[in-house]
Design a protein around this motif. Structure first.
Motif, PDB file in Angstrom:
ATOM      1  N   MET A   1     -49.922  54.095 -29.594  1.00 19.00           N
ATOM      2  CA  MET A   1     -50.744  54.078 -30.806  1.00 19.00           C
ATOM      3  C   MET A   1     -51.931  55.025 -30.630  1.00 19.00           C
ATOM      4  O   MET A   1     -52.555  55.055 -29.571  1.00 19.00           O
ATOM      5  CB  MET A   1     -51.232  52.654 -31.091  1.00 19.00           C
ATOM      6  N   ALA A   2     -52.228  55.789 -31.659  1.00 16.34           N
ATOM      7  CA  ALA A   2     -53.309  56.765 -31.579  1.00 16.34           C
ATOM      8  C   ALA A   2     -54.656  56.074 -31.417  1.00 16.34           C
ATOM      9  O   ALA A   2     -54.922  55.036 -32.025  1.00 16.34           O
ATOM     10  CB  ALA A   2     -53.312  57.631 -32.833  1.00 16.34           C
ATOM     11  N   LYS A   3     -55.506  56.667 -30.590  1.00 12.00           N
ATOM     12  CA  LYS A   3     -56.842  56.117 -30.364  1.00 12.00           C
ATOM     13  C   LYS A   3     -57.783  56.453 -31.511  1.00 12.00           C
ATOM     14  O   LYS A   3     -58.724  55.709 -31.791  1.00 12.00           O
ATOM     15  CB  LYS A   3     -57.396  56.661 -29.049  1.00 12.00           C
ATOM     16  N   HIS A   4     -57.569  57.596 -32.140  1.00  3.18           N
ATOM     17  CA  HIS A   4     -58.404  58.014 -33.257  1.00  3.18           C
ATOM     18  C   HIS A   4     -57.707  57.659 -34.573  1.00  3.18           C
ATOM     19  O   HIS A   4     -56.483  57.768 -34.678  1.00  3.18           O
ATOM     20  CB  HIS A   4     -58.641  59.527 -33.210  1.00  3.18           C
ATOM     21  N   PRO A   5     -58.465  57.234 -35.582  1.00  2.00           N
ATOM     22  CA  PRO A   5     -57.852  56.934 -36.884  1.00  2.00           C
ATOM     23  C   PRO A   5     -57.157  58.166 -37.447  1.00  2.00           C
ATOM     24  O   PRO A   5     -57.629  59.297 -37.276  1.00  2.00           O
ATOM     25  CB  PRO A   5     -59.046  56.534 -37.756  1.00  2.00           C
ATOM     26  N   ILE A   6     -56.046  57.947 -38.137  1.00  2.32           N
ATOM     27  CA  ILE A   6     -55.259  59.036 -38.729  1.00  2.32           C
ATOM     28  C   ILE A   6     -55.304  58.920 -40.245  1.00  2.32           C
ATOM     29  O   ILE A   6     -55.100  57.833 -40.798  1.00  2.32           O
ATOM     30  CB  ILE A   6     -53.796  58.980 -38.254  1.00  2.32           C
TER      31      ILE A   6
END
Length: 253
Positions: A1-6
C-alpha cells in the motif's frame, strides 16, 4: 500500500480521448510514464517506486497511457496515429501547466519520453528505464512480437516469453484490441536526435534486461547520460526497490 495519498484525475487529450493520471507527493513535478501492457499502478505505485521518489520532495505524476489502466481504450484505428502517446504526454503537461518539471518512463514509457523530447518537451532531468538504444532508434523491432502475442491469446506455449507476456496482460486486465492499436503509434527517434538530447539523463535498467537492446549504448550516446544497473530482467526489475531508489537518487542529486 502506498505511503503517500494518491489522487486520480482525468482530462481530454489532443483528440478528445479521456485519459487518467495519478498523483502522489508534493514539490517538483516528475511525469513518469509506464510500459506496454502495464499501467501507472503496476509500474510505479505497487512496488513503492513512486513513494521513494515522493519522499525526496517530488510531486509524482503518473498517466495511464491510452488503451491502458483507467484511460479510455478506443478500438478505432483513428485513435492510434503515429506519435499519439507523445502527443498525449504533451497534452498532459499543457493541461497541468507544467513549465519546470522532470520526465521519464519505463519501456514504452521511456520510448515515449524520447519521442516527447524529440517533439519539443523541455524537462530539467530525464529518466530512461527498461530501455536500450535499439528500442528507441528502431521502435518497430518488437512490433511483430507483440502482434503475435495479442493475436494468438490462449495458444502460447507455457513458460515461453509470449505466454509470460499474456499472463502479465491478464493481471492488468488489458484490452487486446486497443493494445493492438498502440503498435501503430510507434515512431523511431533517429540516432542523431538521441545524440543531441542535452538533458542530464539516467538509464536505469535490469542487469538481465536486453529486451529493448543495450542500455549501456543508450547511456553512452546521451551527452549527459549515465547507466545504473539494478537487479532483474525486463519483467522482474520493476518489482525491485532498487529501481525506484535509483530514480529517486538521480532526481535528488
Amino acid at each position: 500500500m502506498a505511503k503517500h495519498p494518491i489522487e486520480t484525475h482525468h482530462f481530454a487529450s489532443f483528440d478528445g480521448t479521456k485519459l487518467a493520471w495519478h498523483e502522489m507527493g508534493a514539490g517538483r513535478p516528475i511525469v513518469l510514464i509506464h510500459g506496454y501492457f502495464s499501467d501507472a499502478n503496476t509500474n510505479w505505485i505497487r512496488y513503492g517506486h513512486a513513494d521513494a521518489i515522493a519522499a525526496k520532495g517530488y510531486r509524482v505524476i503518473m498517466p495511464d497511457l491510452r488503451a491502458h489502466g483507467d484511460s479510455d481504450k478506443p478500438h478505432g484505428s483513428a485513435a492510434y496515429p503515429p506519435d499519439a502517446l507523445a502527443q498525449d504526454g504533451h497534452a498532459l503537461i499543457a493541461h497541468l501547466g507544467l513549465t519546470d518539471y522532470d520526465l521519464g518512463g519505463y519501456s514504452l514509457g521511456a520510448r515515449t519520453t524520447g519521442r516527447m523530447l524529440a517533439t519539443g518537451a523541455t524537462p530539467g532531468r530525464v529518466v530512461f528505464s527498461g530501455m536500450g538504444l535499439e528500442g528507441i532508434i528502431h521502435a518497430e523491432r518488437r512490433q511483430d512480437h507483440f502482434r503475435h502475442i495479442l493475436t494468438n491469446l490462449g495458444k502460447h506455449e507455457r513458460g515461453s516469453p509470449a505466454w509470460l507476456a499474456e499472463a502479465f496482460l491478464k493481471t492488468t486486465g488489458g484490452d487486446p484490441v486497443a493494445l493492438l492499436g498502440i503498435l501503430d503509434t510507434f515512431v523511431s527517434t533517429p540516432r542523431g536526435a538521441v545524440a543531441a538530447f542535452e538533458w542530464p539523463a539516467v538509464v536505469v535498467n535490469g542487469r538481465e534486461d536486453d529486451d529493448n537492446g543495450s542500455a549501456a549504448a543508450l547511456a553512452d550516446l546521451l551527452p549527459h547520460g549515465r547507466l545504473v544497473e539494478v537487479p532483474g530482467n525486463h519483467m522482474s526489475s520493476v518489482t525491485k526497490p532498487e529501481l525506484g531508489q535509483a530514480i529517486a537518487e538521480f532526481l535528488a542529486g
